[in-house]
Design a protein around this motif. Structure first.
Motif, PDB file in Angstrom:
ATOM      1  N   VAL A  60       0.812  -1.211  -0.042  1.00 34.32           N
ATOM      2  CA  VAL A  60       0.084  -0.024  -0.141  1.00 34.32           C
ATOM      3  C   VAL A  60       0.762   1.332   0.170  1.00 34.32           C
ATOM      4  O   VAL A  60       0.512   2.467  -0.664  1.00 34.32           O
ATOM      5  N   PHE A  63       1.891   1.840  -3.468  1.00 36.35           N
ATOM      6  CA  PHE A  63       0.869   2.329  -4.432  1.00 36.35           C
ATOM      7  C   PHE A  63       0.499   3.781  -3.940  1.00 36.35           C
ATOM      8  O   PHE A  63      -0.102   4.537  -5.013  1.00 36.35           O
ATOM      9  N   ARG A  64       0.458   4.055  -2.827  1.00 30.48           N
ATOM     10  CA  ARG A  64       0.314   5.354  -2.225  1.00 30.48           C
ATOM     11  C   ARG A  64       1.452   6.452  -3.067  1.00 30.48           C
ATOM     12  O   ARG A  64       0.903   7.639  -3.355  1.00 30.48           O
ATOM     13  N   LEU A  68      -2.200   5.837  -6.716  1.00 32.19           N
ATOM     14  CA  LEU A  68      -3.199   5.211  -7.249  1.00 32.19           C
ATOM     15  C   LEU A  68      -4.407   4.942  -6.086  1.00 32.19           C
ATOM     16  O   LEU A  68      -5.281   4.131  -6.508  1.00 32.19           O
ATOM     17  N   LEU A  69      -4.331   5.586  -4.917  1.00 29.82           N
ATOM     18  CA  LEU A  69      -5.144   5.210  -3.835  1.00 29.82           C
ATOM     19  C   LEU A  69      -5.723   6.510  -3.307  1.00 29.82           C
ATOM     20  O   LEU A  69      -5.230   7.721  -3.084  1.00 29.82           O
ATOM     21  N   ARG A 175      -5.821   0.001 -10.632  1.00 32.23           N
ATOM     22  CA  ARG A 175      -6.228   0.594  -9.531  1.00 32.23           C
ATOM     23  C   ARG A 175      -6.931  -0.454  -8.714  1.00 32.23           C
ATOM     24  O   ARG A 175      -6.936  -0.273  -7.359  1.00 32.23           O
ATOM     25  N   HIS A 177      -6.127  -3.571  -8.112  1.00 27.81           N
ATOM     26  CA  HIS A 177      -5.146  -4.296  -7.494  1.00 27.81           C
ATOM     27  C   HIS A 177      -4.927  -3.371  -6.150  1.00 27.81           C
ATOM     28  O   HIS A 177      -4.738  -3.977  -5.018  1.00 27.81           O
ATOM     29  N   ALA A 178      -4.681  -1.913  -6.622  1.00 32.26           N
ATOM     30  CA  ALA A 178      -4.187  -1.194  -5.331  1.00 32.26           C
ATOM     31  C   ALA A 178      -5.293  -1.154  -4.237  1.00 32.26           C
ATOM     32  O   ALA A 178      -4.880  -1.220  -3.133  1.00 32.26           O
TER      33      ALA A 178
END
Length: 259
Positions: A60, A63-64, A68-69, A175, A177-178
């Motif tokens: 996470v 991804f941040r 994407l989150l 996205r 997946h994230a």
């Protein structure tokens, strides 16, 4: 547990880290293998959550960084899954060992057939994406049920989450997946806390397994182009099928039938 078993757990963690990066659903392998090592099903179920938590924190965070989150946009999804996971975990810790073995075996068998259907072929991203929230009560119920499954067993929950996010919320696959990892990160501490409350964690195994996850994920992400994902998927499916048949007592039934 002998030292050779701890070594096996470390190697199992590395394999799971590989699978989670290259093919997903590493818990499908970890859970039955821990049970076969003699760990009680609910202890294996709880112990696996430590490695899942460590893995998702790292994922996470990455991804941040890629923006994407959005926690605010996905808050309804997180809340629904969080509540479902709490109910699912409180349910599973009440089930006795024999029944849980059969339940886990049956769920793994279902996951095997889902893998045969190759959901990646029908989960397709649209070219244009808009950030949606849960718009219908049915979607809230869906994510509650997925959260329940994740709290109950975890193994394979990512497949359900991605399908719901892509087909239901219309996220592009990356996205989705994230967000999948964000949702799991949100409910895993709750599930883990419940397992800890019921004293269902083997911490020595959890630390070794988590370390293996980290090593496997690092190596797979760094050298992914050198690995044959198709062969890895075949290995995963073989392990899932044999494990599920063993847990539901299929082999014992067959051997008894021919006596």
């Amino acid at each position: 547990m002998e030292n050779i078993h701890f070594l096996f757990v470390g190697l199992l963690g590395i394999l799971a880290g590989f699978i989670n990066v290259l093919a997903a659903s590493g818990s499908i392998v970890v859970l039955p293998m821990l049970i076969f090592l003699g760990i009680e099903p609910n202890v294996a179920n709880g112990t696996n959550r430590v490695a899942i938590l460590v893995q998702n924190i790292i994922a996470v965070r990455n991804f941040r960084k890629q923006k994407l989150l959005s926690i605010r946009t996905n808050l309804p999804i997180i809340i629904a899954a969080f509540i479902g996971a709490g109910v699912g975990t409180l349910t599973v810790v009440q089930i006795n060992k024999e029944d849980l073995n059969v339940i886990i075996g049956a769920l793994l068998l279902i996951m095997f057939f889902l893998m045969i259907l190759k959901p990646s072929l029908w989960i397709k991203s649209s070219g244009e994406e808009h950030l949606h929230k849960i718009q219908h009560k049915s979607q809230w119920v869906l994510f509650f049920l997925i959260g329940f499954y994740g709290g109950f067993i975890q193994a394979g929950v990512g497949i359900f989450l991605i399908a719901a996010l892509v087909l239901g919320i219309k996220y592009q696959l990356l996205r989705a997946h994230a967000v999948k990892l964000l949702v799991m990160l949100a409910y895993t501490p709750l599930s883990l806390a419940i397992f800890i409350l019921y004293d269902l964690i083997d911490w020595k195994i959890a630390i070794i397994l988590s370390t293996g996850h980290a090593v496997g994920a690092y190596v797979a992400s760094r050298y992914a182009r050198y690995f044959n994902v198709k062969k890895l998927t075949i290995l995963l499916m073989t392990i899932v099928l044999l494990s599920s048949l063993k847990l539901i007592g299929f082999f014992k039934f067959v051997s008894g039938f021919f006596k």
